[in-house]
Design a protein around this motif. Structure first.
Motif, mmCIF file in Angstrom:
data_model
loop_
_atom_site.group_PDB
_atom_site.id
_atom_site.type_symbol
_atom_site.label_atom_id
_atom_site.label_comp_id
_atom_site.label_asym_id
_atom_site.label_seq_id
_atom_site.Cartn_x
_atom_site.Cartn_y
_atom_site.Cartn_z
ATOM 1 N N ASP A 53 37.533 43.674 37.699
ATOM 2 C CA ASP A 53 38.336 42.789 38.545
ATOM 3 C C ASP A 53 37.458 42.103 39.581
ATOM 4 N N GLY A 54 36.161 42.050 39.305
ATOM 5 C CA GLY A 54 35.231 41.434 40.241
ATOM 6 C C GLY A 54 35.414 39.931 40.351
ATOM 7 N N GLU A 55 34.884 39.399 41.420
ATOM 8 C CA GLU A 55 35.011 37.963 41.708
ATOM 9 C C GLU A 55 34.185 37.104 40.763
ATOM 10 N N HIS A 56 33.071 37.635 40.278
ATOM 11 C CA HIS A 56 32.093 36.798 39.584
ATOM 12 C C HIS A 56 32.141 36.928 38.060
ATOM 13 N N TYR A 57 32.436 38.117 37.560
ATOM 14 C CA TYR A 57 32.450 38.338 36.114
ATOM 15 C C TYR A 57 33.713 39.100 35.708
ATOM 16 N N PRO A 58 34.890 38.535 35.945
ATOM 17 C CA PRO A 58 36.131 39.252 35.618
ATOM 18 C C PRO A 58 36.276 39.424 34.103
ATOM 19 N N LEU A 59 36.689 40.622 33.725
ATOM 20 C CA LEU A 59 36.928 40.934 32.316
ATOM 21 C C LEU A 59 38.261 41.662 32.183
ATOM 22 N N PRO A 60 39.136 41.232 31.261
ATOM 23 C CA PRO A 60 39.058 39.995 30.482
ATOM 24 C C PRO A 60 39.129 38.770 31.403
ATOM 25 N N TYR A 61 38.689 37.639 30.873
ATOM 26 C CA TYR A 61 38.681 36.407 31.655
ATOM 27 C C TYR A 61 40.114 35.991 31.986
ATOM 28 N N PRO A 62 40.399 35.758 33.264
ATOM 29 C CA PRO A 62 41.758 35.341 33.636
ATOM 30 C C PRO A 62 41.972 33.862 33.313
ATOM 31 N N GLY A 63 43.041 33.568 32.643
ATOM 32 C CA GLY A 63 43.295 32.194 32.246
ATOM 33 C C GLY A 63 42.781 31.929 30.851
ATOM 34 N N GLY A 64 42.287 30.735 30.627
ATOM 35 C CA GLY A 64 41.809 30.382 29.300
ATOM 36 C C GLY A 64 42.948 30.412 28.298
ATOM 37 N N ALA A 65 42.681 30.984 27.125
ATOM 38 C CA ALA A 65 43.719 31.069 26.093
ATOM 39 C C ALA A 65 44.762 32.130 26.419
ATOM 40 N N GLY A 66 44.426 33.003 27.369
ATOM 41 C CA GLY A 66 45.349 34.075 27.721
ATOM 42 C C GLY A 66 45.395 35.193 26.700
ATOM 43 N N LEU A 67 44.404 35.233 25.809
ATOM 44 C CA LEU A 67 44.405 36.223 24.730
ATOM 45 C C LEU A 67 43.275 37.239 24.847
ATOM 46 N N GLY A 68 42.517 37.171 25.927
ATOM 47 C CA GLY A 68 41.425 38.122 26.095
ATOM 48 C C GLY A 68 41.936 39.546 26.208
ATOM 49 N N LYS A 69 41.169 40.505 25.679
ATOM 50 C CA LYS A 69 41.558 41.911 25.754
ATOM 51 C C LYS A 69 40.323 42.754 26.052
ATOM 52 N N PRO A 70 40.495 43.879 26.729
ATOM 53 C CA PRO A 70 39.363 44.756 26.997
ATOM 54 C C PRO A 70 38.774 45.287 25.686
ATOM 55 N N LEU A 71 37.452 45.321 25.617
ATOM 56 C CA LEU A 71 36.756 45.767 24.412
ATOM 57 C C LEU A 71 35.723 46.817 24.760
ATOM 58 N N LYS A 72 35.370 47.592 23.747
ATOM 59 C CA LYS A 72 34.336 48.610 23.887
ATOM 60 C C LYS A 72 33.181 48.255 22.951
#
Length: 339
Positions: A139-158
């Motif tokens: 939830d960091g300011e610089h490298y948020p994961l998953p990316y907020p916005g975009g396609a809205g389909l990002g998911k956490p990965l291992k």
């Protein structure tokens, strides 16, 4: 104080032409050098040469000094480091650094502000990726994961691949006291570019207070073995002219700042003023000989052997020699350090 300095070879980045240093690296490995390091700025990258050298060696450690944070996302650097560490049998030493605004914004096209916060976030994400304890989120300011916005389909990965080592040794390239303190807090080592061994304790003692056991201060040091000391000092001064005068803006030059903290603030200001005015010969002549000599190891091997006492009495634990390429010089330096 380091009674037994580790000795490494810093090849830097390619200059004008592609530079395959395989023979030099093989000689360093034969001679028992602990590590070999490559760099990147806006030319050759740091990882590809290490893969090339790693495929041709079996023991010597392979370090990046440094890989640019802004060149890759934390996940991309973590993947590259994990892959190279696997292929070389656990020999990678991952040095990363924030560089400066001229390179970050002018070459990589990303914003420079908040380098300490970005570094902390970047390192934490890489460590989470290598540990594979859970899908990675931030939830960091610089490298948020998953990316907020975009396609809205990002998911956490291992990470798919299991790292050979879940904790790859991490170094930070740092010059300012707060950045050095961050290295001591979150990394396994520090990669200083300019070190005056007699002054490092005064300059960074408080910053290094949080460093744990085994923290490696791996100093990059110009080494020139020659009978002509004055000429060798002039070679070091040429490098300093560029870094103090031109590697940064007048309002913000981290290299000039560090020279100032060494006690040469007036000289650094004059050098930068002359360089930016196009008077580069005068800028070169404005560099004190004692500064160039103090941050390097130059002259006959006997003189270098004597001056090594200053480095052994300092907090430095590894010497990363910049300059030597032929086997006789590499051997002479090894014998001076370990003899």
């Amino acid at each position: 104080m380091a009674d037994d300095l580790k000795l490494g070879l810093n090849l830097g980045y390619w200059q004008r032409h592609a530079d395959d240093a395989t023979e030099t690296v093989l000689a360093a490995e034969r001679l028992g050098y602990d590590s070999v390091w490559t760099a990147e700025a806006y030319g050759s990258d740091a990882f590809t040469p290490l893969a090339w050298y790693g495929a041709r060696t079996s023991r010597i450690k392979l370090g990046t000094s440094v890989a640019q944070l802004s060149a890759r996302t934390p996940a991309a650097t973590a993947m590259t480091a994990m892959t190279l560490d696997h292929l070389t049998g656990g020999r990678l030493l991952l040095g990363v650094g924030a560089s400066g605004p001229q390179v970050v914004e002018g070459w990589y096209g990303v914003p420079f502000p908040k380098p300490l916060a970005r570094t902390r976030e970047y390192v934490e994400i890489m460590k989470r990726i290598w540990r594979r304890e859970e899908p990675v989120t931030s939830d960091g300011e610089h490298y948020p994961l998953p990316y907020p916005g975009g396609a809205g389909l990002g998911k956490p990965l291992k990470l798919i691949t299991h790292p050979l080592r879940p904790e790859i040794p991490l170094y930070l390239g740092a010059e300012g006291p707060r950045n050095v303190a961050l290295a001591a807090e979150i990394a396994d080592g520090w990669l200083p570019l300019f070190v005056f061994p007699e002054k490092i304790e005064r300059m960074y003692g408080e910053s290094l207070a949080a460093a744990g056991p085994g923290f490696d201060i791996a100093a990059m040091v110009h080494v020139i073995v020659t009978d002509d000391v004055a000429q060798a000092i002039d070679i070091v001064k040429m490098t300093l002219t560029l870094y103090i005068g031109g590697m940064g803006a007048k309002s913000r030059n981290f290299h000039a700042d560090i020279i100032g903290r060494m006690g040469y603030a007036d000289a650094a200001a004059k050098i930068q003023e002359l360089y930016l005015a196009g008077r580069r010969d005068e800028a070169f002549r404005a560099i004190p000989d004692e500064l160039a000599d103090g941050i390097s190891l130059v002259g006959p091997i006997e003189r270098i052997r004597e001056r090594l006492a200053l480095w052994r009495d300092s907090p430095v634990t590894s010497l990363l020699a910049m300059g030597p390429r032929d086997e006789p010089t590499l051997r002479a330096l090894r014998d001076a350090v370990h003899g």
